[in-house]
Structure formats: structure tokens, C-alpha cells
Design an enzyme around this catalytic site. Sequence first.
Site: not given
Lengths: 80, 232
Positions: B87, B204, B206
Site C-alpha cells: 500500500c 494488504h 497482512e
Amino acid sequence: MKAKVYVTLKSGILDPQGKAVQHSLETIGYNAAMDVRQGKLFEVTLADGLSLDEAKKQVTEMAEKLLANPVMENFTVEVE
Amino acid sequence: MKFGVIVFPGSNCDHDCYHIAKHVMGHDTSYVWHKDASDLSGYDCIIVPGGFSYGDYLRPGAIAKYSPITEEIKKYANGGGLVIGICNGFQILIEAGLLPGVLMRNRSLKFICQDVYLKMENTDTPFSSEYSAGQVVKVPIAHHDGNYFADDATLKDLEANNQVVFRYATVKGETSDEANPNGSVSNIAGICNKNRNVLGMMPHPERCAEKVLGNKDGLGIFRSIVKHLTQS
């Protein structure tokens, strides 16, 4: 001495913000606004004692290195 | 194995990345403050996390590019070290010149926070080998400036070198315009450099790498990195 750096999107790069502004102008009756491209203006106050040539050179470097992204933007420099 | 998570003022996915590397993957992980411009050679992988470094002033990533740590990230990457930018991290890697192109404002002009589907385009990278080619995974995006653009020559180069790692797609893997959340050219969601050691992605992983999060599709990114490091 002051410098102005105008940063504009290169032609061919889509400008959705400019488009939204153009639509809004239309909404309030300005049908003559056919297209709007949004850019940025930086006003840079320079230290005293720089020659005009040196000021232009430095401000151009500032624009190349930071103020504009050469992949999508053009810039012009004015020093006065 | 040691992960480093770079922290800029305004980073806000640093803790998530740290958590996945440290607690989910079980590897030694440290935060690296952007002003501590020390040599990164002690790390096996550097994560440039998401967020809003410097409030996205000027352009996302533009100020971070001249932060002291960025020179070190460049040295580390140019020496072959693994760097993943997620990002805002992707935006920073592009501004820093480690990846080509530019990330512009989303075509809708809106901040988009939603799950999207990604099609795996290149699984022959240190970041994607745990997936199968063409596999479709669900990963969230959360950005205002993720509209990837590159000129024709750069795009041609990216495609010719198989540098497009993920594209936005439908759940069936169709890379259609309807599946494109932000207007990215050729539905590009993530790219790597020619040497395959630097990856940038807008989604994302994560945020979807642990069972408790309800989705583990992103874990493959971290597992791929660990597999690569274990083998090399």
C-alpha cells in the site's frame, strides 16, 4: 526573490479530479467549461543573494527531485 | 531469519506486519525507525508497511522518498535484499525509483476499503511461490491512491519480463474492468522489479494472514518469503 513552480498533469494522464470539477461547473451553469485539468502551484521564497540564473537552476532541480513526479507531471518555473 | 519493518511518521500497518512476521510466522522481527539510517544488511527481508507517511503530503510517498532510511532501503534492494512494499509502502518504493510507474488517485476519487480478488500472474517470485499460477485469492484493499499507471513502453517492459505479479480479477479470475476497483492500467495490483527481489502491492496481505481474521489468503506472501529465504 520568489519563485513559482506550476505542476500540471501530462496530457494523456486521466485527471478524475479535474473531471469532477468540470462536472460541477456544468451543474452550476458554466457549460462553456469543456475540460478542466487540475494542477499545483508552489510559491518558494528564496534566500537573498542568489543570482537569477542560480535561482532558476536550483528551483528547477527542486521541481525535478521533489515537487513534480516526472512520470505523470510536467512543470514550469518562474523566478522574479 | 530476521524481518525489519520500517516505520515512518504516519505508518499505520507496521504493527500488523510485525505481528504476522513475528507471531504468526514466528521469526525475529524489529521495527526500524525512519531516522535511524543504519545499514540494513543484518535483515533477511524488509517490509515497508502501509499507512499515510507524512500525511500523504505533496504525493503519497513523495516525502518519505527523502527520509534517511530510504537511501538504506535502496542500497539493500540494489544489493539483492528482499523488500516488500504494501500500500503506502508500494507508493514509497515507486517514488524512490525502486519500481516503475506511478500510483494515482483512484478513478472514483473515493477512498476504497473492501475485499478484492487477485489473480496470481507470476508465482515464480520470492513473494508468490506458495500460490499456484492463475489462483484467485481474496485480499482487502484500503487506499485513495492506488490507480497504477505506466506509459506504454514501461507496461510493455513489465509484461515482457513477467513483472506483473497480481491483477484485480473477478472471483472466477476474469481480469475485467468491473473487477478493477481503482482504475489501474491492465488491472495491475502488484509488480516486482526485474531482479524479482522488490515487490510492491496495493492490497494488504497482512490483514488476511491469520485464522482469527477470517481469511488466510494473504499468508502465502509471507510463507513464500520464508520459503525463499530458507532455500537460499
